[in-house]
Motif scaffolding. Sequence first.
Motif, PDB file in Angstrom:
ATOM      1  N   LYS A   3       2.487  81.321 -13.249  1.00  0.00           N
ATOM      2  CA  LYS A   3       1.929  80.350 -12.318  1.00  0.00           C
ATOM      3  C   LYS A   3       2.327  80.693 -10.887  1.00  0.00           C
ATOM      4  O   LYS A   3       3.483  81.039 -10.619  1.00  0.00           O
ATOM      5  N   ALA A   4       1.372  80.565  -9.974  1.00  0.00           N
ATOM      6  CA  ALA A   4       1.608  80.833  -8.556  1.00  0.00           C
ATOM      7  C   ALA A   4       1.192  79.631  -7.725  1.00  0.00           C
ATOM      8  O   ALA A   4       0.199  78.966  -8.025  1.00  0.00           O
ATOM      9  N   LEU A   5       1.956  79.379  -6.670  1.00  0.00           N
ATOM     10  CA  LEU A   5       1.650  78.315  -5.714  1.00  0.00           C
ATOM     11  C   LEU A   5       1.432  78.940  -4.346  1.00  0.00           C
ATOM     12  O   LEU A   5       2.312  79.639  -3.832  1.00  0.00           O
ATOM     13  N   LYS A  21      -7.239  83.070   0.529  1.00  0.00           N
ATOM     14  CA  LYS A  21      -8.289  83.464  -0.414  1.00  0.00           C
ATOM     15  C   LYS A  21      -8.045  84.871  -0.958  1.00  0.00           C
ATOM     16  O   LYS A  21      -8.243  85.134  -2.146  1.00  0.00           O
ATOM     17  N   VAL A  22      -7.615  85.785  -0.068  1.00  0.00           N
ATOM     18  CA  VAL A  22      -7.306  87.143  -0.515  1.00  0.00           C
ATOM     19  C   VAL A  22      -6.194  87.119  -1.554  1.00  0.00           C
ATOM     20  O   VAL A  22      -6.286  87.759  -2.619  1.00  0.00           O
ATOM     21  N   LEU A  27      -4.053  87.404  -7.142  1.00  0.00           N
ATOM     22  CA  LEU A  27      -3.236  86.849  -8.222  1.00  0.00           C
ATOM     23  C   LEU A  27      -4.085  86.492  -9.441  1.00  0.00           C
ATOM     24  O   LEU A  27      -3.663  86.701 -10.586  1.00  0.00           O
ATOM     25  N   THR A  28      -5.270  85.964  -9.209  1.00  0.00           N
ATOM     26  CA  THR A  28      -6.162  85.641 -10.328  1.00  0.00           C
ATOM     27  C   THR A  28      -6.522  86.896 -11.100  1.00  0.00           C
ATOM     28  O   THR A  28      -6.544  86.898 -12.345  1.00  0.00           O
ATOM     29  N   PHE A  32      -2.759  85.387 -13.122  1.00  0.00           N
ATOM     30  CA  PHE A  32      -1.942  84.242 -12.745  1.00  0.00           C
ATOM     31  C   PHE A  32      -2.800  82.979 -12.751  1.00  0.00           C
ATOM     32  O   PHE A  32      -3.992  83.021 -12.420  1.00  0.00           O
ATOM     33  N   GLU A  33      -2.189  81.876 -13.098  1.00  0.00           N
ATOM     34  CA  GLU A  33      -2.771  80.564 -12.834  1.00  0.00           C
ATOM     35  C   GLU A  33      -2.345  80.175 -11.424  1.00  0.00           C
ATOM     36  O   GLU A  33      -1.147  80.073 -11.143  1.00  0.00           O
ATOM     37  N   VAL A  34      -3.318  79.973 -10.528  1.00  0.00           N
ATOM     38  CA  VAL A  34      -3.010  79.788  -9.113  1.00  0.00           C
ATOM     39  C   VAL A  34      -3.374  78.376  -8.661  1.00  0.00           C
ATOM     40  O   VAL A  34      -4.485  77.900  -8.921  1.00  0.00           O
TER      41      VAL A  34
END
Length: 231
Positions: A3-5, A21-22, A27-28, A32-34
């Motif tokens: 997971k990323a924040l 957005k970049v 990450l996607t 990753f779940e962003v």
Amino acid sequence: MKKALIIYGGWEGHDPDGVAKVFENTLTDCNFEVEVFNTLDILLDTERLKTYHIIIPIWTMGTITDKQMKSISQAVAHGVGLAGCHGGMCDAFRDNVDWQFMTGGNWVSHPGGDLVEYEVNIKNSSSKIVEDIQDFRVKSEQYYLHVDPAIEVLATTRFPIADGLHSLNGYVDMPVVWTKRWGKGRVFYNSLGHQSDIFNIPEAIELMKRGFMWVAEGKDKCINEYKDCGV
């Protein structure tokens, strides 16, 4: 799934929306779940912060409260990774020395403005972040930073190029990319990123991607090796 924040905002001159957005897309693509927020209020929820593998601030020249600072510091110290670029991380909260201590440095100048042509020199290192990446050139702001001597420097750039009062000091190899530790958490920084289009350069986005992976791996290592990571 990791997971990323991403937290973006602050001065619009650094294109926080575009950079967010970049990084979200990067990450996607790495599975990753962003989650993306354009408010610092999320920083007050320490227990929620501890559930992420990585926190990415994109917030230039803002103000962070003591409670917000304490919360994110605790999360990183317990194993959550922290990674960012340019002023979005190392000029995020220039009046907060605790933030500067955690991130490893702070911007002080960019002689010549945003049209300086300079080289990013990759350091010889055992770090997989820079493995097989060669020196490359950019045309952007060349960041002069005050840095923590504890950082591990992975790339540098040489000053001076543009004239200024600093020039008579002679040549200085300034860190561009570095890592450090904050408690059990890993920290990564890249001074490139004045505008989102800098990440059209393959080496620039590859450094960010590898930095993201490295700090996120630290969270898994923390979970496996320590019982008190708070995750």
